[in-house]
Scaffold this motif. Structure first.
Motif, PDB file in Angstrom:
ATOM      1  N   SER A 114      51.815  42.591  57.386  1.00 43.68           N
ATOM      2  CA  SER A 114      52.695  42.635  56.423  1.00 43.68           C
ATOM      3  C   SER A 114      53.129  40.937  56.060  1.00 43.68           C
ATOM      4  O   SER A 114      53.162  40.595  55.024  1.00 43.68           O
ATOM      5  N   ARG A 115      52.887  40.130  56.923  1.00 40.29           N
ATOM      6  CA  ARG A 115      53.540  38.805  56.866  1.00 40.29           C
ATOM      7  C   ARG A 115      52.099  38.197  56.315  1.00 40.29           C
ATOM      8  O   ARG A 115      52.256  37.119  55.410  1.00 40.29           O
ATOM      9  N   MET A 116      51.080  38.508  56.556  1.00 32.35           N
ATOM     10  CA  MET A 116      49.841  37.962  55.980  1.00 32.35           C
ATOM     11  C   MET A 116      49.797  38.298  54.432  1.00 32.35           C
ATOM     12  O   MET A 116      49.013  37.465  53.764  1.00 32.35           O
ATOM     13  N   SER A 117      50.387  39.042  53.923  1.00 36.20           N
ATOM     14  CA  SER A 117      50.063  39.404  52.571  1.00 36.20           C
ATOM     15  C   SER A 117      50.991  38.302  51.678  1.00 36.20           C
ATOM     16  O   SER A 117      51.168  38.237  50.410  1.00 36.20           O
ATOM     17  N   TYR A 181      52.977  25.227  52.936  1.00 32.23           N
ATOM     18  CA  TYR A 181      52.878  26.955  52.961  1.00 32.23           C
ATOM     19  C   TYR A 181      52.187  27.096  54.539  1.00 32.23           C
ATOM     20  O   TYR A 181      51.091  26.355  54.609  1.00 32.23           O
ATOM     21  N   PHE A 182      52.361  28.392  54.901  1.00 36.66           N
ATOM     22  CA  PHE A 182      51.772  28.986  55.924  1.00 36.66           C
ATOM     23  C   PHE A 182      52.059  30.540  55.991  1.00 36.66           C
ATOM     24  O   PHE A 182      52.550  30.879  55.161  1.00 36.66           O
ATOM     25  N   THR A 183      50.955  31.007  56.970  1.00 38.92           N
ATOM     26  CA  THR A 183      51.184  32.311  56.946  1.00 38.92           C
ATOM     27  C   THR A 183      51.159  32.952  58.384  1.00 38.92           C
ATOM     28  O   THR A 183      51.139  31.826  59.444  1.00 38.92           O
ATOM     29  N   ALA A 184      51.129  33.971  58.743  1.00 38.10           N
ATOM     30  CA  ALA A 184      51.096  34.571  60.208  1.00 38.10           C
ATOM     31  C   ALA A 184      49.955  33.991  60.888  1.00 38.10           C
ATOM     32  O   ALA A 184      48.789  33.672  60.529  1.00 38.10           O
ATOM     33  N   ARG A 222      55.221  33.359  48.384  1.00 39.86           N
ATOM     34  CA  ARG A 222      54.205  33.568  47.378  1.00 39.86           C
ATOM     35  C   ARG A 222      53.275  34.606  47.870  1.00 39.86           C
ATOM     36  O   ARG A 222      53.120  34.634  49.116  1.00 39.86           O
ATOM     37  N   PRO A 223      52.690  35.249  47.087  1.00 40.15           N
ATOM     38  CA  PRO A 223      51.581  36.142  47.507  1.00 40.15           C
ATOM     39  C   PRO A 223      50.566  35.471  48.225  1.00 40.15           C
ATOM     40  O   PRO A 223      50.109  34.281  47.919  1.00 40.15           O
ATOM     41  N   ALA A 224      49.682  36.041  49.239  1.00 33.95           N
ATOM     42  CA  ALA A 224      48.576  35.744  49.854  1.00 33.95           C
ATOM     43  C   ALA A 224      47.566  35.116  48.857  1.00 33.95           C
ATOM     44  O   ALA A 224      47.259  35.783  48.060  1.00 33.95           O
ATOM     45  N   SER A 225      46.911  33.854  49.182  1.00 31.95           N
ATOM     46  CA  SER A 225      46.181  33.218  48.478  1.00 31.95           C
ATOM     47  C   SER A 225      44.674  33.894  48.736  1.00 31.95           C
ATOM     48  O   SER A 225      43.782  33.797  47.989  1.00 31.95           O
ATOM     49  N   GLY A 226      44.585  34.697  49.817  1.00 37.01           N
ATOM     50  CA  GLY A 226      43.370  35.335  50.271  1.00 37.01           C
ATOM     51  C   GLY A 226      42.280  34.183  50.804  1.00 37.01           C
ATOM     52  O   GLY A 226      42.783  33.247  51.363  1.00 37.01           O
ATOM     53  N   THR A 227      41.064  34.629  50.620  1.00 32.41           N
ATOM     54  CA  THR A 227      39.975  33.473  50.966  1.00 32.41           C
ATOM     55  C   THR A 227      39.054  33.371  49.883  1.00 32.41           C
ATOM     56  O   THR A 227      39.062  34.027  48.826  1.00 32.41           O
ATOM     57  N   VAL A 228      38.168  32.423  49.777  1.00 32.52           N
ATOM     58  CA  VAL A 228      37.147  31.855  48.940  1.00 32.52           C
ATOM     59  C   VAL A 228      35.999  31.680  49.480  1.00 32.52           C
ATOM     60  O   VAL A 228      35.951  31.409  50.862  1.00 32.52           O
ATOM     61  N   ARG A 229      34.922  32.018  48.906  1.00 32.68           N
ATOM     62  CA  ARG A 229      33.637  31.819  49.343  1.00 32.68           C
ATOM     63  C   ARG A 229      33.084  30.363  48.089  1.00 32.68           C
ATOM     64  O   ARG A 229      33.335  30.729  47.089  1.00 32.68           O
ATOM     65  N   VAL A 230      32.576  29.148  48.760  1.00 34.94           N
ATOM     66  CA  VAL A 230      31.986  28.335  47.774  1.00 34.94           C
ATOM     67  C   VAL A 230      30.887  27.693  48.384  1.00 34.94           C
ATOM     68  O   VAL A 230      30.482  28.091  49.664  1.00 34.94           O
ATOM     69  N   ARG A 231      30.220  27.044  47.727  1.00 36.19           N
ATOM     70  CA  ARG A 231      29.115  26.479  48.071  1.00 36.19           C
ATOM     71  C   ARG A 231      29.430  24.944  47.646  1.00 36.19           C
ATOM     72  O   ARG A 231      30.048  24.749  46.753  1.00 36.19           O
ATOM     73  N   GLN A 232      28.703  23.910  48.381  1.00 37.02           N
ATOM     74  CA  GLN A 232      28.927  22.684  48.040  1.00 37.02           C
ATOM     75  C   GLN A 232      27.793  21.708  48.229  1.00 37.02           C
ATOM     76  O   GLN A 232      26.545  22.309  48.773  1.00 37.02           O
ATOM     77  N   LYS A 328      36.445  34.580  44.804  1.00 35.88           N
ATOM     78  CA  LYS A 328      37.672  34.768  45.491  1.00 35.88           C
ATOM     79  C   LYS A 328      37.918  36.084  45.885  1.00 35.88           C
ATOM     80  O   LYS A 328      37.744  37.187  45.427  1.00 35.88           O
ATOM     81  N   LYS A 329      38.288  36.173  47.136  1.00 40.56           N
ATOM     82  CA  LYS A 329      38.884  37.717  47.785  1.00 40.56           C
ATOM     83  C   LYS A 329      40.300  37.714  47.973  1.00 40.56           C
ATOM     84  O   LYS A 329      40.942  36.958  48.701  1.00 40.56           O
ATOM     85  N   PRO A 330      40.705  38.671  47.693  1.00 45.92           N
ATOM     86  CA  PRO A 330      42.247  38.981  48.069  1.00 45.92           C
ATOM     87  C   PRO A 330      42.389  39.562  49.563  1.00 45.92           C
ATOM     88  O   PRO A 330      41.118  39.772  50.107  1.00 45.92           O
ATOM     89  N   LEU A 331      43.568  39.588  49.962  1.00 44.32           N
ATOM     90  CA  LEU A 331      43.632  39.943  51.499  1.00 44.32           C
ATOM     91  C   LEU A 331      43.106  41.360  51.679  1.00 44.32           C
ATOM     92  O   LEU A 331      43.583  42.333  50.871  1.00 44.32           O
ATOM     93  N   PRO A 332      42.249  41.390  52.459  1.00 44.93           N
ATOM     94  CA  PRO A 332      41.493  43.020  53.020  1.00 44.93           C
ATOM     95  C   PRO A 332      42.729  43.855  53.393  1.00 44.93           C
ATOM     96  O   PRO A 332      43.727  43.582  53.688  1.00 44.93           O
ATOM     97  N   ASP A 333      42.300  45.102  53.282  1.00 45.54           N
ATOM     98  CA  ASP A 333      43.302  46.186  53.700  1.00 45.54           C
ATOM     99  C   ASP A 333      43.328  46.234  55.215  1.00 45.54           C
ATOM    100  O   ASP A 333      42.715  45.521  56.047  1.00 45.54           O
TER     101      ASP A 333
END
Length: 648
Positions: A114-117, A181-184, A222-232, A328-333
């Motif tokens: 719940s907190r991770m959201s 900002y931080f999360t669980a 604020r809502p969770a930023s989720g995760t990202v996949r990037v290349r560099q 960009k990925k939202p928080l998984p279920d």
């Protein structure tokens, strides 16, 4: 002569197989039907996918395994100090899930998700206080922090100014206590709870953590930023790099950025990256979320909006980066993250919530009772003045009275006194009695948990089987290392002789020793071919180190034709310069330096494989000697019923 396996046929009445019936013995070691069934069922799924085995075949393998274990016990390896220490450590880890409250853990897992959201931004003021502080010291610091809170709430002092002048956390104090900002799981659990459980703008009452007391101000959520996949695409220039190297890295990153703006594909430019770990994956980095990367890199990555968007050059303390967003990925279920969260909960301080509840449950179930009269008698044996200076020694006692009882066990004065003597610390004489009670609670909890730990094998069959697997695994590893692995690795003559018998199993195709250049345009490729043919290395090196260097990829080594994609287009075993020839979107030039015809690989090229094969040979000989040494008896009646169950 090898001893024959004795097949014992014994008639048993009844249809159901008794789990503790003996399936077979090896020497004086017994294996029950329960044990074999547990191991077979556990490994059947993996085995069927790789090398399916019938119960009969697996029984043969397990007998071979138990022969080695019998040898380990015969050598008394289970009593060696090294083994006892190593196995004890593993068993302690295996016991942890059985020594906690499962209900509390489930609630903590759901709370964490719940907190991770959400992501929370908070500031804090910290007063240091040791985790082992006495209740009286704790109360003193608590009151001082409450007084500070009253000043802030009343408007006499701003939270930010108070953080700068009074907080023991000097890093965040410079930012007015702001932690961002931080999360669980980013903060210790009590702190995390304080920030999440209050409204934006609220200031908490003092919250205790292992570092001290905190006043927490929740600034934003604020809502969770989720995760990202990037290349560099990365160019190295650490903080200690010379100015010229830093300028080179920045100039290279800027050139990449310009070429991207001019329409070139990101993937086509990744070959210039200096990050070896990501270069072979098209520049792709592991997926990441909040507070997992360097701040400037993370901010740039999350600022990208659409897949394919790329950043301007970003500087970090290790160099320069150009980043492209993949996804960009939202928080998984919850179901997707439950296992990961559970693992984090077990490692996190929040697991202490379940631990406390677990101890209290044990005390109720085992009817833990303190004999307060005998406890007072025990306290009377302590010289408070000496204890306060760490000089007290536990006295000899004629009657070792019972201070507490639980289940069929007792906690006696001698245990309590020894624990007190071992855990003295400098303090005031007035605080000694209070400290002794704290220590008594600790030793009581330790003893009742230790009692429960001692019952695990008898209470939980799954635990019993798992502990056995670890015990035997450690014994087998050390024994096999001495009898097989080390012998094979150190026997150079044996390795060479074994290589001679199997070398035709390891062969090379035709190979060449080469240098390869792949240029982006044909003109440059022709110039390279001409310079290499005429031996003009100075001109070639000057060209490769010029501003056009990014336009040419260079490699060298020894290879078979099947090793590289370019060799499917350009391959010639004749020494000399070949090409240029069109390859992908460029032009390849190959210099064949030497031709190596097909044949067996040299010993140094396949030594690992040869040693592995030699180890198998040594193991077979070793098992044969164990079959001579230990008698194996199989109970055919139990085997028949067990195999019938396994077939269902």
């Amino acid at each position: 002569m090898m001893k024959k396996i004795i097949l014992i046929a014994i008639c048993f009445f009844g249809v159901q197989l008794q789990a503790q019936e003996v399936l077979f013995t090896v020497g004086n070691q017994t294996v029950t039907a329960e044990e074999f069934k547990a191991v077979y069922e556990k490994n059947k799924g993996v085995g069927n996918a790789i090398d399916p085995k019938t119960p009969e075949e697996y029984l043969d393998l397990y007998v071979r395994f138990k022969l080695k274990i019998a040898e380990a016990f015969d050598q008394k390896r289970d009593t060696a100090a090294k083994f006892v220490k190593e196995f004890g450590g593993y068993r302690a880890q295996l016991a942890k899930p059985y020594l906690s409250d499962a209900g509390s853990e489930e609630a903590l897992i759901k709370e964490a998700y719940s907190r991770m959201s959400q992501e929370v931004r908070a500031a804090h003021i910290m007063f240091e206080l040791a985790s082992s502080a006495l209740p009286s010291d704790t109360l003193r610091v608590y009151k001082a922090m409450m007084e500070l809170r009253d000043e802030i709430v009343s408007g006499k002092l701003s939270f930010e100014d108070a953080a700068r002048s009074k907080s023991a956390d000097t890093w965040s104090a410079k930012q007015g206590g702001d932690l961002g900002y931080f999360t669980a799981f980013n903060m210790v659990y009590p702190f995390e709870s304080g920030a999440y459980d209050q409204e934006i703008g609220s200031i908490s009452k003092p919250i205790r953590s292992q570092f001290g007391y905190h006043l927490i101000k929740t600034i934003d959520k604020r809502p969770a930023s989720g995760t990202v996949r990037v290349r560099q695409i990365f160019f190295a220039a650490g903080e200690k790099a010379k100015l010229a190297e830093k300028q080179r890295a920045e100039r290279s990153a800027q050139e990449i950025y310009t070429r991207l703006q001019n329409g070139e594909e990101f993937g086509a430019l990744v070959s210039f990256s200096e990050d070896r770990k990501t270069k072979d994956r098209g520049g792709e980095m592991p997926e990441f979320g909040l507070n997992k990367m360097m701040p400037s890199f993370e901010n740039a990555a999350f600022a990208l909006e659409e897949p394919g968007d790329f950043s301007a050059p970003i500087q970090t303390n290790i160099g320069w980066h150009v980043i492209q967003l993949i996804e960009k990925k939202p928080l998984p279920d919850f179901e997707s993250l439950e296992k990961e969260i559970k693992s984090k909960v077990k490692r996190d301080s929040r697991s202490q919530v379940g631990a406390k509840k677990f101890v209290n449950t044990l005390k109720r179930n085992y009817n833990f009772t303190v004999n307060e009269r005998n406890y007072r008698r025990t306290v009377a044996l302590v010289d408070a003045a000496k204890f306060a200076t760490g000089q007290w020694e536990a006295p000899s006692i004629k009657t070792d009275r019972v201070v507490a009882t639980y289940a069929d066990a007792e906690l006696r004065q001698s245990t309590v006194l020894a624990f007190w003597a071992k855990n003295q610390k400098p303090q005031t004489t007035e605080g000694v009695e209070e400290y002794l009670r704290l220590l008594f609670n600790v030793v009581s909890n330790d003893n009742i948990i230790a009692y429960e730990d001692s019952q695990l094998e008898s209470k939980y069959p799954d635990f019993r089987n798992l502990v056995r697997e670890y015990r035997e695994g450690i014994l087998l590893f050390d024994l096999t290392q001495e009898e097989v692995w080390d012998k094979a690795a150190k026997d150079s003559v044996g390795i060479y002789n074994h290589y001679q018998t199997i070398k035709n199993d390891f062969t090379w195709d035709d190979r060449i020793s080469y240098k390869l250049w792949v240029a982006q345009n044909e003109k440059d490729a022709k110039r390279i071919a001409r310079w290499v043919t005429k031996g003009k290395t100075d001109k070639l090196n000057e060209f490769l180190t010029s501003n056009d260097a990014l336009a040419v990829a260079v490699s060298e080594g020894t290879a078979q034709q099947k090793d590289e994609e370019v060799f499917q287009t350009l391959w010639n075993t004749a020494p000399g310069v070949h090409g240029p020839i069109a390859f992908n979107e460029g032009f390849a030039v190959l210099q064949t330096i030497d031709y190596l015809p097909a044949g067996p690989k040299a010993l140094n090229e396949v030594k690992g494989l040869v040693i592995a094969s030699y180890q198998n040979e040594l193991e077979e000989k070793w098992v044969a000697t164990l079959q001579d040494k230990f008698e194996v008896s199989i109970n055919e009646s139990v085997k028949e019923k067990l195999f019938a169950e396994l077939a269902d």
